[in-house]
Write a protein that holds these residues in place. Structure first.
Motif, PDB file in Angstrom:
ATOM      1  N   THR A  95      65.388  22.767  82.404  1.00 33.03           N
ATOM      2  CA  THR A  95      66.564  22.800  83.271  1.00 33.03           C
ATOM      3  C   THR A  95      66.669  24.206  83.835  1.00 33.03           C
ATOM      4  OG1 THR A  95      68.167  23.518  81.591  1.00 33.03           O
ATOM      5  CG2 THR A  95      67.720  21.154  81.736  1.00 33.03           C
ATOM      6  N   ASP A  96      67.650  24.418  84.683  1.00 29.53           N
ATOM      7  CA  ASP A  96      67.846  25.752  85.254  1.00 29.53           C
ATOM      8  C   ASP A  96      68.277  26.764  84.195  1.00 29.53           C
ATOM      9  OD1 ASP A  96      67.195  24.774  87.720  1.00 29.53           O
ATOM     10  OD2 ASP A  96      69.274  24.450  88.351  1.00 29.53           O
ATOM     11  N   GLU A  97      68.933  26.285  83.141  1.00 24.89           N
ATOM     12  CA  GLU A  97      69.505  27.181  82.135  1.00 24.89           C
ATOM     13  C   GLU A  97      68.674  27.305  80.862  1.00 24.89           C
ATOM     14  OE1 GLU A  97      72.326  28.928  82.583  1.00 24.89           O
ATOM     15  OE2 GLU A  97      72.519  28.127  84.618  1.00 24.89           O
ATOM     16  N   ARG A  98      67.798  26.329  80.609  1.00 22.73           N
ATOM     17  CA  ARG A  98      67.127  26.287  79.312  1.00 22.73           C
ATOM     18  C   ARG A  98      65.808  25.533  79.420  1.00 22.73           C
ATOM     19  NH1 ARG A  98      69.754  26.088  74.197  1.00 22.73           N
ATOM     20  NH2 ARG A  98      68.492  25.169  72.527  1.00 22.73           N
ATOM     21  N   VAL A  99      64.817  25.974  78.649  1.00 24.15           N
ATOM     22  CA  VAL A  99      63.567  25.223  78.530  1.00 24.15           C
ATOM     23  C   VAL A  99      63.272  24.985  77.055  1.00 24.15           C
ATOM     24  CG1 VAL A  99      62.569  26.101  80.679  1.00 24.15           C
ATOM     25  CG2 VAL A  99      62.072  27.271  78.535  1.00 24.15           C
ATOM     26  N   GLU A 100      62.809  23.786  76.760  1.00 22.09           N
ATOM     27  CA  GLU A 100      62.307  23.450  75.431  1.00 22.09           C
ATOM     28  C   GLU A 100      60.791  23.384  75.544  1.00 22.09           C
ATOM     29  OE1 GLU A 100      64.159  22.967  72.730  1.00 22.09           O
ATOM     30  OE2 GLU A 100      66.130  23.009  73.691  1.00 22.09           O
TER      31      GLU A 100
END
Length: 256
Positions: free
Chosen positions: A200-205
């Protein structure tokens, strides 16, 4: 209207044609894609029920020790209301849509394209395909840059069918293969594979697969048994960026 023109148009002879023109073929995951769909009428008037743009890619699926190439739709958007295109009429329809944040990056074996389709009543639907070059989203790019600072170089990328534990919205994941050509991990690792499981724009897994270099007889046995690899799950947010170099270095060191 000629009966024969109607018949010919219904089998795709003298029918409407479509051409998608992108403002820029270089696009970034999570940002806008813009352009126009140009339609040229055929020899008879036709009702255009729907124009849709599908972002497409291929991925590799393995079954019975054989590899097969599958096609996946990353997103599909409709850009029009029904209308009639007259004989030889030219019409341009502008479009803008957001490229999903989890769109694969264009690198190595990973290719992305936009498929344009027109649904025309009682006719063969005309289509168009346009390749696009997808750049990483901001967080992904920062991770790539940080791995570069740690001495890793990207060697290849490929879309592979996702296992049940890694599958999210799409039926595949993109695997990036790095090798340590310099820096603290040269001579310690054979390679480092990075798989983004959620973006996402805010977080990566992501999952880091750390492949240790064989050392001595025990190391050679580990390599033969494929026990020299460690998979590490981790997440990175925008708030982690100031400490990202240290976070990645410590994580990789722990298992190398």
């Amino acid at each position: 209207m000629s009966f024969f023109n109607k018949v010919f148009a219904s089998v795709g002879i003298g029918a409407a044609k479509v051409d998608t023109r992108l403002h820029d073929v270089n696009v970034r995951a999570g940002e806008d894609v813009q352009g126009i769909v140009a339609i040229k009428g055929g020899k008879t008037e036709q009702e255009i029920a729907e124009i849709y743009l599908s972002v497409m890619t291929n991925y590799v699926k393995e079954s019975d020790d054989k590899k097969y190439t599958q096609t996946a739709v990353i997103s599909k958007v409709k850009i029009n209301e029904p209308f009639v295109i007259m004989p030889d009429e030219h019409k341009e329809i502008p479009f803008r849509f957001v490229l999903p944040s989890d769109t694969p990056v264009t690198y190595g074996q990973s290719k992305i394209w936009i498929h344009t389709g027109l649904e025309i009543k009682n006719a063969v639907d005309p289509t168009d395909q346009d390749a696009i070059h997808v750049h990483p989203g901001a967080l992904q790019q920062k991770i790539f840059d940080t791995l570069g600072e740690l001495g890793f170089q990207l060697r290849n990328a490929e879309n592979e069918a996702a296992s049940a534990r890694l599958r999210r919205r799409l039926p595949f994941v993109q695997e990036f293969e790095f090798f340590p050509y310099q820096g603290p991990f040269r001579g310690k690792l054979d390679e480092l594979d990075v798989v983004f499981t959620d973006v996402t724009d805010e977080r990566v897994e992501m999952v880091l697969e750390i492949d240790r270099k064989a050392r001595g007889l025990s190391g050679l046995f580990s390599e033969m048994l494929e026990t020299d690899e460690t998979a590490v799950r981790m997440s990175v947010t925008k708030h982690d960026l100031p400490q990202l170099t240290g976070i990645l270095k410590q994580t990789i060191q722990r298992f190398s």
